[in-house]
Design an enzyme around this catalytic site. Sequence first.
Site: not given
Ligand code: X6L
Ligand code: MG
Ligand code: MG
Length: 172
Positions: A93, A102, A105, A107
């Site tokens: 990563r 990524r 990940d 968590d």
């Molecule tokens: C506004 C600002 C709205 C930020 C949403 C949502 C940021 C989710 C980060 C957000 C916001 C995340 C995964 C992902 C990511 C995953 C799927 C996150 C971290 N990780 N989408 N997006 N699966 N489907 O593991 O969850 S980035």
């Molecule tokens: Mg995550």
């Molecule tokens: Mg993480």
Amino acid sequence: MTLPKRNETAPTRCALGLGSNLGDRKANLDGALRRLEQSEGITLVARSSDYETPPWGPVPQDDYLNICTVVDTTLAPHDLLKRCLEIENELGRVRDVRWGPRTIDIDVLIYGSEKIEDDALELPHPRMRDRAFVLIPLAEIWPDAPIGDGRTAAEALETCPDQDGVVRLEHT
Ligand code: X6L
Ligand code: MG
Ligand code: MG
């Protein structure tokens, strides 16, 4: 009269969320699981199905494979987190774009009934309650998981938005 000896190694039940959307997503998840189960002090209890999930968040990127696992661990919360980050690094990563694509990940979502809020760790994970890509796999393997707001994973799923894009993959 001997005092009952406190068991220093009584394991704690935890939930982990894993995701990948770079490279061979399935191989990345499998590699992470193999490393987790071979880690000192971590026992894999359950693993969800694989789910294909649309990317959440502000960065346009490819679809993810997400899973959740239940583990029992004798590691302290920050040591469990450290092991997860080590495995992320072992699998290559690279952290460049925040919330971007990524390789893997991992968590820590839940650590027993512990509530932690520091710079490294927030438990239970404060944002899992409205992320279908976490709640759907978690509720599959641990519907009664305490997500931190008094509800279980299964209860939170009843009102969780955006569930339609999350597709469970058949085992091959
Ligand atoms: C506004 C600002 C709205 C930020 C949403 C949502 C940021 C989710 C980060 C957000 C916001 C995340 C995964 C992902 C990511 C995953 C799927 C996150 C971290 N990780 N989408 N997006 N699966 N489907 O593991 O969850 S980035
Ligand atoms: Mg995550
Ligand atoms: Mg993480």
